[in-house]
Design a protein around this motif. Structure first.
Motif, short mmCIF file in Angstrom:
data_model
loop_
_atom_site.label_atom_id
_atom_site.label_comp_id
_atom_site.label_asym_id
_atom_site.label_seq_id
_atom_site.Cartn_x
_atom_site.Cartn_y
_atom_site.Cartn_z
N ASP A 77 28.75 78.91 -98.15
CA ASP A 77 28.46 78.05 -97.00
C ASP A 77 28.18 78.92 -95.77
OD1 ASP A 77 28.56 75.32 -95.65
OD2 ASP A 77 30.04 76.44 -94.48
N PRO A 78 27.02 78.72 -95.08
CA PRO A 78 26.68 79.58 -93.93
C PRO A 78 27.72 79.57 -92.82
CG PRO A 78 24.77 78.32 -94.66
CD PRO A 78 25.95 77.77 -95.41
N ALA A 79 28.28 78.38 -92.54
CA ALA A 79 29.25 78.29 -91.44
C ALA A 79 30.53 79.06 -91.79
CB ALA A 79 29.56 76.83 -91.14
N ARG A 80 31.01 78.88 -93.02
CA ARG A 80 32.22 79.60 -93.43
C ARG A 80 31.95 81.11 -93.54
NH1 ARG A 80 36.59 77.23 -95.26
NH2 ARG A 80 37.01 78.97 -96.68
N ARG A 81 30.74 81.44 -93.96
CA ARG A 81 30.38 82.85 -94.05
C ARG A 81 30.40 83.51 -92.67
NH1 ARG A 81 27.34 86.11 -97.65
NH2 ARG A 81 26.29 87.83 -96.59
#
Length: 363
Positions: A220-224
């Motif tokens: 997930d981009p946000a979690r990354r």
């Protein structure tokens, strides 16, 4: 954060562990106090900078017209050949002080006047003016005009060629070198810039925290992005020997159980906290003097109490208004060379008295 010390010799270590735990608790409280003081200090400095811009700057600008008249009078006097060397040095220091005042609210104007002064010096004496003391802040720079004859250009020293583009001196502070972020995508086995986490237990703790926070494992981009920020914080803590932050991140993202620290690692942890406290105190000085404007506001207005800060503000405003009253009087008194030399002598004596007082205070 719950921490337990694992003694290396459990049978006879109770008293020693108790003393170590007490020392650790004292260090943690001191670190928390220093961090709180740092945050409070930054907030106070931000407020003082705002106050300076809102109240002090307008008062400085009120003196601009008379300041410019005085500077032009002094620049005109500087062309007289009857001035001795010490006269010229004192006169240039005076012009420098006035330019400093103008630069507080109008750097462009200060630079233009400094350039005018240097051009006039070159026109009359064939060289640009320089303050003789190399430790002094040089607002004029060492560069010669572009129209300098080629023969003189070839003999000019290398130091003279290193001219700053801003003649008032606002380019003499080097730009900070770009900092490279830790390359955590290449793994977390890279050695830090400074040796840290040299205890095996603490190193294992860091590795487990790094595994949990590694951004490559997130789809997930946000979690990354969030993991990237946490990983950067973890690596920064490692490189700065900030073990408390490493342990905090470990408990937040690996396990919230009590940390059981071996006695040998505990000693390294206490040393890390002590280093962090000293680093906070050093960072305070860097924060103040890395910005010339902030340093000036600090030196003029900052104090340990709000009441003293307000008194400092009143004193600064009163001093500016007094200067505004004295400048016209000074201009009226500078009618001829004798008046100028008398004023320069008075200024020189004031500087000597000030230096003598500083030496007495120092010793």
């Amino acid at each position: 954060m719950n921490i337990e010390i694992l003694p290396e010799h459990p049978d006879n270590a109770a008293a020693g562990i108790s003393a170590m735990q007490l020392h650790f608790n004292q260090l943690r409280k001191k670190l928390a106090r220093e961090e709180k003081k740092q945050q409070k200090f930054v907030m106070e400095m931000d407020a003082l900078c705002h106050t300076y811009a809102e109240q002090v700057m307008p008062e400085l600008k009120n003196n601009h017209g008379m300041l410019k008249i005085l500077m032009m009078r002094l620049i005109d006097f500087s062309t007289r050949k009857s001035l001795s060397q010490w006269h010229r040095e004192e006169l240039e220091a005076w012009i420098h002080e006035l330019l400093d005042q103008v630069a507080e609210y109008d750097r462009t104007e200060a630079t233009a006047i400094a350039e005018l002064y240097m051009d006039i010096q070159y026109e009359f004496f064939g060289k640009r003016a320089q303050i003789s003391d190399p430790d002094e802040f040089d607002p004029f720079g060492p560069a010669e005009p572009a129209a300098e004859p080629a023969a003189q250009q070839t003999t000019r020293s290398a130091a003279d060629n290193e001219a700053q583009s801003d003649f008032f001196g606002f380019d003499d502070i080097p730009e900070p070198e770009p900092q490279e972020h830790s390359q955590f995508f290449n793994g977390f086995d890279a050695e830090p810039a400074t040796p840290a986490l040299d205890d095996k237990w603490l190193k294992r703790l860091f590795r487990r925290a790094a595994q949990a926070l590694h951004p490559d494992r997130e789809r997930d981009p946000a979690r990354r992005l969030h993991k990237e920020q946490l990983m950067t914080e973890l690596l920064h803590a490692r490189d700065n020997n900030d073990m408390m932050t490493v342990m905090t991140l470990y408990q937040q993202h690996v396990t919230d159980d009590s940390l059981q620290i071996p006695e040998s690692a505990f000693e390294a942890l206490c040393a890390s906290i002590d280093d962090q406290i000293q680093r906070l105190q050093q960072e305070k000085m860097v924060y103040i003097y890395s910005d010339p404007h902030r340093a000036r506001v600090h030196d003029l207005l900052y104090a340990g109490t709000r009441k003293k800060q307000q008194q400092n503000l009143r004193d600064v405003l009163e001093a500016i208004r007094l200067i505004g009253q004295q400048i016209p009087e000074t201009i009226d008194e500078l009618r001829n060379m004798n008046d100028l030399k008398r004023e320069l002598r008075n200024r020189q004596e004031e500087h000597y008295y000030f230096m003598a007082e500083q030496m007495v205070d120092f010793y």
